[in-house]
Design a protein around this motif. Structure first.
Motif, PDB file in Angstrom:
ATOM      1  N   GLU A 175       0.652  -1.374  -0.149  1.00 30.36           N
ATOM      2  CA  GLU A 175       0.254  -0.078   0.190  1.00 30.36           C
ATOM      3  C   GLU A 175       0.839   0.733   0.218  1.00 30.36           C
ATOM      4  O   GLU A 175       2.268   1.308   0.417  1.00 30.36           O
ATOM      5  CB  GLU A 175      -0.897  -0.203   1.039  1.00 30.36           C
ATOM      6  CG  GLU A 175      -0.469   0.158   2.343  1.00 30.36           C
ATOM      7  CD  GLU A 175       0.178  -1.916   3.343  1.00 30.36           C
ATOM      8  OE1 GLU A 175       0.475  -1.133   3.452  1.00 30.36           O
ATOM      9  OE2 GLU A 175      -0.954  -2.283   2.836  1.00 30.36           O
ATOM     10  N   ILE A 176       0.182   2.627  -0.323  1.00 29.54           N
ATOM     11  CA  ILE A 176       0.991   3.188  -0.298  1.00 29.54           C
ATOM     12  C   ILE A 176       0.022   4.293  -0.073  1.00 29.54           C
ATOM     13  O   ILE A 176      -0.564   4.535  -0.184  1.00 29.54           O
ATOM     14  CB  ILE A 176       1.962   4.306  -1.854  1.00 29.54           C
ATOM     15  CG1 ILE A 176       2.977   5.249  -2.103  1.00 29.54           C
ATOM     16  CG2 ILE A 176       0.556   4.086  -2.813  1.00 29.54           C
ATOM     17  CD1 ILE A 176       3.229   4.493  -3.010  1.00 29.54           C
ATOM     18  N   SER A 177       0.894   5.740   0.673  1.00 27.10           N
ATOM     19  CA  SER A 177       0.539   7.211   0.751  1.00 27.10           C
ATOM     20  C   SER A 177       0.875   8.092   0.061  1.00 27.10           C
ATOM     21  O   SER A 177       1.718   8.034   0.049  1.00 27.10           O
ATOM     22  CB  SER A 177       0.611   7.211   2.856  1.00 27.10           C
ATOM     23  OG  SER A 177       0.531   8.651   2.877  1.00 27.10           O
ATOM     24  N   LEU A 178      -0.555   8.969  -0.576  1.00 29.71           N
ATOM     25  CA  LEU A 178      -0.234   9.732  -1.302  1.00 29.71           C
ATOM     26  C   LEU A 178       0.523  10.982  -0.254  1.00 29.71           C
ATOM     27  O   LEU A 178       1.552  11.219  -1.288  1.00 29.71           O
ATOM     28  CB  LEU A 178      -0.752  10.420  -2.316  1.00 29.71           C
ATOM     29  CG  LEU A 178      -0.869   9.679  -3.457  1.00 29.71           C
ATOM     30  CD1 LEU A 178      -1.019   8.157  -3.737  1.00 29.71           C
ATOM     31  CD2 LEU A 178      -2.250  10.335  -4.567  1.00 29.71           C
ATOM     32  N   ALA A 179      -0.014  11.125   1.190  1.00 32.53           N
ATOM     33  CA  ALA A 179       0.581  12.677   0.993  1.00 32.53           C
ATOM     34  C   ALA A 179       1.201  12.294   2.339  1.00 32.53           C
ATOM     35  O   ALA A 179       2.802  12.811   2.379  1.00 32.53           O
ATOM     36  CB  ALA A 179      -0.665  12.530   2.714  1.00 32.53           C
ATOM     37  N   GLN A 180       2.060  10.830   2.935  1.00 24.12           N
ATOM     38  CA  GLN A 180       3.893  10.430   3.043  1.00 24.12           C
ATOM     39  C   GLN A 180       4.773  10.259   1.461  1.00 24.12           C
ATOM     40  O   GLN A 180       6.097  10.633   2.240  1.00 24.12           O
ATOM     41  CB  GLN A 180       4.176   9.185   3.647  1.00 24.12           C
ATOM     42  CG  GLN A 180       3.035   9.620   5.039  1.00 24.12           C
ATOM     43  CD  GLN A 180       2.545   8.216   5.739  1.00 24.12           C
ATOM     44  OE1 GLN A 180       3.639   8.198   6.106  1.00 24.12           O
ATOM     45  NE2 GLN A 180       1.786   8.147   6.492  1.00 24.12           N
ATOM     46  N   SER A 181       4.020  10.669   0.452  1.00 21.50           N
ATOM     47  CA  SER A 181       5.343   9.763  -0.757  1.00 21.50           C
ATOM     48  C   SER A 181       5.845  11.358  -1.275  1.00 21.50           C
ATOM     49  O   SER A 181       4.788  11.757  -1.996  1.00 21.50           O
ATOM     50  CB  SER A 181       4.558   9.307  -1.839  1.00 21.50           C
ATOM     51  OG  SER A 181       5.414   9.181  -2.895  1.00 21.50           O
ATOM     52  N   GLU A 182       6.759  11.664  -0.914  1.00 23.61           N
ATOM     53  CA  GLU A 182       7.680  12.765  -1.917  1.00 23.61           C
ATOM     54  C   GLU A 182       6.549  13.224  -3.144  1.00 23.61           C
ATOM     55  O   GLU A 182       6.843  13.914  -3.870  1.00 23.61           O
ATOM     56  CB  GLU A 182       8.181  13.070  -1.219  1.00 23.61           C
ATOM     57  CG  GLU A 182       9.266  13.385  -0.286  1.00 23.61           C
ATOM     58  CD  GLU A 182      10.630  14.444   0.280  1.00 23.61           C
ATOM     59  OE1 GLU A 182      11.063  15.195  -0.653  1.00 23.61           O
ATOM     60  OE2 GLU A 182      10.864  13.692   1.539  1.00 23.61           O
ATOM     61  N   CYS A 183       7.437  11.440  -4.036  1.00 24.74           N
ATOM     62  CA  CYS A 183       7.202  11.780  -5.620  1.00 24.74           C
ATOM     63  C   CYS A 183       6.288  12.244  -6.068  1.00 24.74           C
ATOM     64  O   CYS A 183       5.728  12.791  -6.620  1.00 24.74           O
ATOM     65  CB  CYS A 183       7.559   9.998  -5.298  1.00 24.74           C
ATOM     66  SG  CYS A 183       7.753  10.287  -7.408  1.00 24.74           S
ATOM     67  N   TYR A 184       4.959  11.243  -4.958  1.00 19.31           N
ATOM     68  CA  TYR A 184       3.038  11.389  -5.474  1.00 19.31           C
ATOM     69  C   TYR A 184       2.258  12.549  -4.552  1.00 19.31           C
ATOM     70  O   TYR A 184       1.573  12.793  -5.574  1.00 19.31           O
ATOM     71  CB  TYR A 184       2.387  10.151  -5.425  1.00 19.31           C
ATOM     72  CG  TYR A 184       3.725   8.787  -5.857  1.00 19.31           C
ATOM     73  CD1 TYR A 184       3.456   9.242  -7.220  1.00 19.31           C
ATOM     74  CD2 TYR A 184       3.574   8.076  -5.098  1.00 19.31           C
ATOM     75  CE1 TYR A 184       4.142   8.116  -8.281  1.00 19.31           C
ATOM     76  CE2 TYR A 184       4.554   7.056  -5.747  1.00 19.31           C
ATOM     77  CZ  TYR A 184       4.703   6.780  -7.722  1.00 19.31           C
ATOM     78  OH  TYR A 184       4.956   5.724  -7.915  1.00 19.31           O
ATOM     79  N   GLY A 185       3.437  13.057  -4.038  1.00 15.61           N
ATOM     80  CA  GLY A 185       1.909  13.844  -2.722  1.00 15.61           C
ATOM     81  C   GLY A 185       2.778  15.812  -3.248  1.00 15.61           C
ATOM     82  O   GLY A 185       1.846  16.322  -2.139  1.00 15.61           O
ATOM     83  N   ARG A 186       3.993  15.562  -3.560  1.00 14.96           N
ATOM     84  CA  ARG A 186       4.580  16.437  -3.950  1.00 14.96           C
ATOM     85  C   ARG A 186       3.411  17.552  -4.792  1.00 14.96           C
ATOM     86  O   ARG A 186       2.798  16.819  -5.977  1.00 14.96           O
ATOM     87  CB  ARG A 186       5.809  16.619  -4.232  1.00 14.96           C
ATOM     88  CG  ARG A 186       6.288  18.572  -5.026  1.00 14.96           C
ATOM     89  CD  ARG A 186       8.235  18.057  -5.169  1.00 14.96           C
ATOM     90  NE  ARG A 186       8.561  17.049  -4.056  1.00 14.96           N
ATOM     91  CZ  ARG A 186       8.652  18.021  -2.957  1.00 14.96           C
ATOM     92  NH1 ARG A 186       8.347  18.620  -2.437  1.00 14.96           N
ATOM     93  NH2 ARG A 186       9.779  17.135  -2.154  1.00 14.96           N
ATOM     94  N   GLY A 187       3.227  19.004  -4.778  1.00 11.62           N
ATOM     95  CA  GLY A 187       2.039  19.753  -5.358  1.00 11.62           C
ATOM     96  C   GLY A 187       1.032  19.505  -5.208  1.00 11.62           C
ATOM     97  O   GLY A 187      -0.527  20.472  -5.415  1.00 11.62           O
ATOM     98  N   ILE A 188       0.413  18.250  -4.158  1.00 10.22           N
ATOM     99  CA  ILE A 188      -1.018  18.169  -3.189  1.00 10.22           C
ATOM    100  C   ILE A 188      -1.250  18.282  -2.281  1.00 10.22           C
ATOM    101  O   ILE A 188      -1.701  18.923  -1.556  1.00 10.22           O
ATOM    102  CB  ILE A 188      -1.353  16.560  -3.995  1.00 10.22           C
ATOM    103  CG1 ILE A 188      -1.076  16.449  -5.586  1.00 10.22           C
ATOM    104  CG2 ILE A 188      -2.471  16.607  -3.522  1.00 10.22           C
ATOM    105  CD1 ILE A 188      -1.502  15.044  -5.670  1.00 10.22           C
ATOM    106  N   PHE A 189      -0.038  17.831  -0.961  1.00 11.35           N
ATOM    107  CA  PHE A 189      -0.160  17.777   0.261  1.00 11.35           C
ATOM    108  C   PHE A 189       1.301  18.645   0.602  1.00 11.35           C
ATOM    109  O   PHE A 189       1.878  18.768   1.373  1.00 11.35           O
ATOM    110  CB  PHE A 189      -0.125  16.441   0.836  1.00 11.35           C
ATOM    111  CG  PHE A 189      -1.210  15.504   0.416  1.00 11.35           C
ATOM    112  CD1 PHE A 189      -2.494  15.552   0.529  1.00 11.35           C
ATOM    113  CD2 PHE A 189      -1.626  14.570  -0.434  1.00 11.35           C
ATOM    114  CE1 PHE A 189      -3.972  14.566   0.193  1.00 11.35           C
ATOM    115  CE2 PHE A 189      -2.124  13.512  -1.510  1.00 11.35           C
ATOM    116  CZ  PHE A 189      -3.674  13.475  -0.543  1.00 11.35           C
TER     117      PHE A 189
END
Length: 235
Positions: A216-230
């Motif tokens: 599983e992955i948390s977008l908020a805790q992922s710098e790659c996917y969360g950047r620009g969102i969270f």
């Protein structure tokens, strides 16, 4: 007659073994055989238990098998219903054990919170979690479902629910039943759209969790996917 006597009392012995020593003393075939007693009271269920595990590869795969595949093996609707009930009851059990309505949800552990909700899910499901100002759970439920890669985030429905429950914080989670827990471009885009829509009405999207069979992955805790969102967002 001698062949019948070999199996005489077998069901009772297996039930007694379970009640006295628990499921840890069983292998997968025995556990499935015991379960099948309750759908097939007059039949030797050992061969069927072996056949099912040989066909699908594991006991969890038997429970997750499509209804059509189980029917193709000659299983009755009563037997299929019993098998499908196991993962469904597991989800209900986990939800009940993890009832957050009287305590604070740890938003840093939302992967752990959401994972049990996808037990036995063969289609893509989208959950929304609504929390108050103290991060106590107000509501958690399915807002969309469909085949893999076709679930859209129903933004308007989530907005209406957040207003209805007077929620301050929102988290969403969906699963990739046969894939990796990696967000698609569409996942990231819709997460940003939902974040912006909630912000307009004074609510905050705190995370989007993606669950697969293995990870599983948390977008908020992922710098790659969360950047620009969270990333960089303040309380």
């Amino acid at each position: 007659m001698a062949e019948k006597n070999v199996h005489k009392g077998h069901r009772q012995r297996l039930r007694d073994l379970y009640l006295n020593e628990g499921i840890d003393s069983f292998n997968s075939h025995q556990a499935l055989e015991l379960l099948l007693f309750y759908a097939l009271p007059q039949r030797d269920t050992n061969p069927l238990a072996h056949k099912l595990i040989d066909e699908f590869g594991s006991i969890s795969a038997v429970f997750d098998a499509p209804v059509s595949s189980l029917k193709a093996l000659g299983l009755t609707e009563n037997t299929i219903a019993l098998l499908k009930l196991v993962p469904d009851l597991s989800r209900l059990y986990n939800d009940d054990k993890r009832d957050y309505t009287s305590r604070r949800v740890d938003i840093g552990r939302l992967c752990e919170y959401f994972r049990p909700k996808f037990i036995g899910r063969n289609e893509e499901y989208l959950y929304v979690l609504l929390m108050d100002k103290k991060f106590k759970e107000l509501y958690c439920g399915v807002v969309s479902k469909g085949s893999i890669n076709t679930t859209d985030v129903p933004i308007l429905k989530i907005l209406e629910l957040s207003v209805s429950y007077n929620a301050s914080y929102v988290a969403i989670a969906h699963n990739h039943p046969s894939g990796l827990a990696l967000p698609s471009i569409e996942d990231i885009k819709t997460t940003k759209n939902l974040y912006d829509a909630l912000k307009v009405i004074g609510r905050r999207l705190v995370d989007h969790i993606i669950v697969s069979d293995e990870d599983e992955i948390s977008l908020a805790q992922s710098e790659c996917y969360g950047r620009g969102i969270f990333i960089g967002d303040s309380e």
